[in-house]
Design a protein around this motif. Structure first.
Motif, PDB file in Angstrom:
ATOM      1  N   LYS A   1       4.333  -2.275  17.315  1.00 18.76           N
ATOM      2  CA  LYS A   1       3.335  -2.764  16.363  1.00 18.76           C
ATOM      3  C   LYS A   1       3.817  -2.546  14.929  1.00 18.76           C
ATOM      4  CE  LYS A   1      -1.569  -2.370  15.320  1.00 18.76           C
ATOM      5  NZ  LYS A   1      -2.829  -1.712  15.661  1.00 18.76           N
ATOM      6  N   TYR A   2       4.402  -1.411  14.680  1.00 18.49           N
ATOM      7  CA  TYR A   2       4.933  -1.088  13.361  1.00 18.49           C
ATOM      8  C   TYR A   2       6.061  -2.049  12.988  1.00 18.49           C
ATOM      9  CZ  TYR A   2       6.715   1.715   9.518  1.00 18.49           C
ATOM     10  OH  TYR A   2       7.133   2.130   8.296  1.00 18.49           O
ATOM     11  N   ARG A   3       6.961  -2.292  13.931  1.00 18.38           N
ATOM     12  CA  ARG A   3       8.078  -3.215  13.676  1.00 18.38           C
ATOM     13  C   ARG A   3       7.575  -4.632  13.435  1.00 18.38           C
ATOM     14  NH1 ARG A   3      12.416  -0.499  17.550  1.00 18.38           N
ATOM     15  NH2 ARG A   3      13.326   0.853  15.984  1.00 18.38           N
ATOM     16  N   GLU A   4       6.511  -5.017  14.101  1.00 16.45           N
ATOM     17  CA  GLU A   4       5.929  -6.339  13.882  1.00 16.45           C
ATOM     18  C   GLU A   4       5.376  -6.450  12.466  1.00 16.45           C
ATOM     19  OE1 GLU A   4       4.647 -10.270  14.533  1.00 16.45           O
ATOM     20  OE2 GLU A   4       6.187  -9.025  15.463  1.00 16.45           O
ATOM     21  N   ARG A   5       4.756  -5.386  11.961  1.00 12.76           N
ATOM     22  CA  ARG A   5       4.274  -5.383  10.574  1.00 12.76           C
ATOM     23  C   ARG A   5       5.441  -5.543   9.608  1.00 12.76           C
ATOM     24  NH1 ARG A   5       1.291  -0.418  11.385  1.00 12.76           N
ATOM     25  NH2 ARG A   5       2.376   0.365   9.548  1.00 12.76           N
TER      26      ARG A   5
ATOM     27  N   GLY B   1       4.484  -5.784  -5.423  1.00 13.02           N
ATOM     28  CA  GLY B   1       4.765  -4.450  -4.903  1.00 13.02           C
ATOM     29  C   GLY B   1       3.530  -3.716  -4.432  1.00 13.02           C
ATOM     30  N   GLN B   2       2.362  -4.356  -4.507  1.00 12.07           N
ATOM     31  CA  GLN B   2       1.134  -3.725  -4.021  1.00 12.07           C
ATOM     32  C   GLN B   2       1.162  -3.553  -2.505  1.00 12.07           C
ATOM     33  OE1 GLN B   2      -1.601  -6.580  -5.671  1.00 12.07           O
ATOM     34  NE2 GLN B   2      -2.145  -5.221  -7.360  1.00 12.07           N
ATOM     35  N   GLU B   3       1.944  -4.385  -1.842  1.00 10.81           N
ATOM     36  CA  GLU B   3       2.113  -4.284  -0.391  1.00 10.81           C
ATOM     37  C   GLU B   3       3.596  -3.971  -0.131  1.00 10.81           C
ATOM     38  OE1 GLU B   3       1.984  -7.108   3.573  1.00 10.81           O
ATOM     39  OE2 GLU B   3       0.847  -7.749   1.832  1.00 10.81           O
ATOM     40  N   PRO B   4       3.942  -2.694  -0.103  1.00 12.13           N
ATOM     41  CA  PRO B   4       5.353  -2.332   0.101  1.00 12.13           C
ATOM     42  C   PRO B   4       5.798  -2.591   1.535  1.00 12.13           C
ATOM     43  CG  PRO B   4       4.009  -0.361   0.027  1.00 12.13           C
ATOM     44  CD  PRO B   4       3.093  -1.518  -0.263  1.00 12.13           C
ATOM     45  N   ARG B   5       7.095  -2.763   1.693  1.00 12.90           N
ATOM     46  CA  ARG B   5       7.646  -2.975   3.038  1.00 12.90           C
ATOM     47  C   ARG B   5       7.543  -1.681   3.834  1.00 12.90           C
ATOM     48  NH1 ARG B   5      11.535  -2.739   6.773  1.00 12.90           N
ATOM     49  NH2 ARG B   5      12.135  -4.661   7.786  1.00 12.90           N
ATOM     50  N   PRO B   6       7.082  -1.785   5.080  1.00 14.16           N
ATOM     51  CA  PRO B   6       7.085  -0.596   5.931  1.00 14.16           C
ATOM     52  C   PRO B   6       8.509  -0.059   6.087  1.00 14.16           C
ATOM     53  CG  PRO B   6       5.781  -2.349   6.920  1.00 14.16           C
ATOM     54  CD  PRO B   6       6.494  -2.942   5.743  1.00 14.16           C
ATOM     55  N   VAL B   7       8.639   1.229   6.105  1.00 10.46           N
ATOM     56  CA  VAL B   7       9.947   1.866   6.239  1.00 10.46           C
ATOM     57  C   VAL B   7      10.503   1.576   7.622  1.00 10.46           C
ATOM     58  CG1 VAL B   7      11.157   4.077   6.202  1.00 10.46           C
ATOM     59  CG2 VAL B   7       9.257   3.677   4.640  1.00 10.46           C
TER      60      VAL B   7
END
Length: 133
Positions: free
Chosen positions: A75-79, A42-48
């Motif tokens: 770019k955000y959606r790619e992350r 959980g240190q790297e949460p999923r982007p909203v």
């Protein structure tokens, strides 16, 4: 992800009635080697998720918002897509590291975090000296 990752599931020792401590260390190592440990913990949460209306014509964008930079949205959606891939890989590694009798601990979570927490709760029974079997 950026590069193809193949996990040799035959090399992962499966969880049994008496190997939790060593199994956990090997599983953590595998998750780290595959660069998915931060997603698992959980240190790297999923982007909203970005609402679909943000990529529509400006006509549909609420008046109180500025026009949207489509490249930034892409770019955000790619992350988010890359995070989803990491989540799937982490979940797959966990599922292939347990035997049939322990599958319930990793097959009910929607994310790698939930599955990891379930495995940690299972492991707590060993730390308390209580047999889970």
């Amino acid at each position: 992800m950026d590069s193809q990752i193949t996990v040799n599931t035959n090399a992962i020792v499966r969880l049994t009635h008496d190997n939790y401590v060593i199994w956990k260390e090997r599983l953590i190592t595998s998750l780290m080697m595959n660069h998915v440990w931060s997603v698992t913990t959980g240190q790297e949460p999923r982007p909203v998720d970005i609402p679909e209306w943000l990529t529509e014509d400006e006509v549909n964008v609420p008046e109180d918002l500025e026009p949207v930079d489509r490249k930034a949205v892409d770019k955000y959606r790619e992350r988010a897509r890359k995070w989803d891939e990491k989540n799937e890989l982490a979940t797959g590694i966990m599922i292939t590291s347990v035997g049939d009798q322990h599958m319930a601990y990793v097959s009910t979570g929607k994310t790698a975090v939930e599955n990891w927490q379930s495995l940690e709760a299972f492991g707590a029974t060993f730390n308390a000296g209580v047999s889970a079997f």
